[in-house]
Write an enzyme that holds these catalytic residues in place. Sequence first.
Site, short mmCIF file in Angstrom:
data_model
loop_
_atom_site.label_atom_id
_atom_site.label_comp_id
_atom_site.label_asym_id
_atom_site.label_seq_id
_atom_site.Cartn_x
_atom_site.Cartn_y
_atom_site.Cartn_z
N LYS A 62 2.73 10.44 11.55
CA LYS A 62 1.98 11.28 10.62
C LYS A 62 1.87 12.72 11.11
CE LYS A 62 -0.22 7.71 7.98
NZ LYS A 62 -1.35 7.10 7.32
N LYS B 10 8.37 0.91 5.03
CA LYS B 10 7.29 0.18 4.36
C LYS B 10 6.85 0.91 3.09
CE LYS B 10 2.92 2.02 5.89
NZ LYS B 10 1.51 1.72 5.79
N LYS C 270 1.33 4.53 0.66
CA LYS C 270 0.62 5.43 -0.27
C LYS C 270 1.13 6.86 -0.13
CE LYS C 270 -3.96 3.28 0.24
NZ LYS C 270 -4.24 3.26 1.70
N1 AQP Z 1 3.87 -1.98 2.91
C1 AQP Z 1 2.89 -2.76 3.31
N2 AQP Z 1 3.06 -4.10 3.44
C2 AQP Z 1 2.05 -4.91 3.86
N3 AQP Z 1 0.81 -4.46 4.16
C3 AQP Z 1 0.59 -3.13 4.04
N4 AQP Z 1 -0.51 -2.37 4.25
C4 AQP Z 1 -0.20 -1.08 4.00
N5 AQP Z 1 1.07 -0.98 3.61
C5 AQP Z 1 1.60 -2.23 3.62
C6 AQP Z 1 -1.80 -2.90 4.67
O1 AQP Z 1 -2.76 -2.47 3.72
C7 AQP Z 1 -3.96 -2.07 4.38
C8 AQP Z 1 -4.20 -0.60 4.02
O2 AQP Z 1 -4.70 0.11 5.05
P1 AQP Z 1 -4.85 1.70 5.02
O3 AQP Z 1 -5.58 2.11 3.80
O4 AQP Z 1 -5.39 2.09 6.33
O5 AQP Z 1 -3.39 2.27 4.84
P2 AQP Z 1 -2.11 2.24 5.75
O6 AQP Z 1 -2.06 1.05 6.62
O7 AQP Z 1 -1.98 3.57 6.45
O8 AQP Z 1 -0.95 2.07 4.68
P3 AQP Z 1 -0.81 2.74 3.27
O9 AQP Z 1 -1.84 2.12 2.34
O10 AQP Z 1 0.54 2.66 2.73
O11 AQP Z 1 -1.15 4.23 3.51
P4 AQP Z 1 -0.30 5.33 4.32
O12 AQP Z 1 0.30 6.19 3.29
O13 AQP Z 1 -1.34 6.03 5.11
O14 AQP Z 1 0.74 4.66 5.16
C9 AQP Z 1 -3.74 -2.35 5.85
O15 AQP Z 1 -4.19 -3.64 6.16
C10 AQP Z 1 -2.24 -2.27 5.98
O16 AQP Z 1 -1.75 -2.99 7.09
#
Ligand code: AQP
Length: 333
Positions: A112, A196, A199
């Site tokens: 990031k 992956k 968001k």
């Molecule tokens: N692609 C994915 N497959 C399975 N699980 C996923 N999670 C996120 N992406 C996948 C799980 O969803 C939860 C969200 O946690 P978060 O809001 O802290 O976001 P994150 O892990 O950083 O992932 P995002 O939602 O896609 O956001 P960004 O854009 O920041 O990367 C967690 O339990 C995560 O493991």
Amino acid sequence: RPRLFSGMQPTSDSLHLGNYLGALTQWVALQETHEALYCVVDLHALTVSPDPAVLRHRTRSTAAQYLAAGVDPERSILFVQSHVAAHAELAWLLSCQTGFGEAGRMTQFKDKSAKHGAEGTSVGLFTYPVLMAADILLYDTRLVPVGEDQRQHLELSRNLAQRMNTRFGAGTAIVPEPHIVAATAKIYDLQDPTSKMSKSAASPNGIIELLDDPKVVAKRIRSAVTDTGREVQYDPEAKAGVSNLLTIFSALTGTAIATLEADYVGKGYGDLKKDLAEVVIDFLAPFQARFTGYLDDPDALDDILADGAERAREIAATTLARMYDRVGLLPAR
Ligand code: AQP
């Protein structure tokens, strides 16, 4: 019932199918057997400097999506992180136990910060995993259901709990276990099936958002990247795109991947995509109707969150008092 904690950041209007299959579906199942705390981690969302009004909206929207997915506020504690001040307080304690180099090894921070550049990278983004450890340790959590991308952060939480116990005596913190369901631990981007679903992806075309218009969803699935072959087979190495579609299909219908492979013998990728679009839309339509019901009644939603915060504060106060005492902070009279 063993205690469980998990949360998601309100960093977009809609959660995506990766969040749903990787985490939310586990949440709903686990609330039957665990004392579950499900949190909208709005303090974490501040690390990317959101617009204040947008953040407030997304916090309610994320809570409404938890409810629409089946989180039951009678059975689970559903709340907003900033409503329980102890998260920030414990984060300070833990940041004083975290090595600078240790925090710098977190791959999500490296990814990031590389994307945002030195100027756009806040100290908050760096200490994010410490706040996450505080979220977890604050409730003497035993189990943390997350997707694969959170494994390293969970490991840091475990290390910090062990360190607290070594430095301040056994029983200072509970060492949490990750709960990562292999089949759906990592849902991939439809356009780039080696990354992956995220968001914060550069393009929305590879993402299925839970609040997307069904027409958009159908189009994104139809144009998902697949290889040049024809056979519908699960082979993540050679057929990453098709394998991802099969994972999603299987998770949403409960049909084993081997059964799906047999069903599609003699058919092609186009058939699979067409059917999957229907499966996803059939899942999303009632989800979206439930979501709208919750979001359209902000008073009722805020009542649920207030009740959750009150119950969370009670547990948090006990843990924080114990940890303050163990590290040697003079109790206030
Ligand atoms: N692609 C994915 N497959 C399975 N699980 C996923 N999670 C996120 N992406 C996948 C799980 O969803 C939860 C969200 O946690 P978060 O809001 O802290 O976001 P994150 O892990 O950083 O992932 P995002 O939602 O896609 O956001 P960004 O854009 O920041 O990367 C967690 O339990 C995560 O493991």
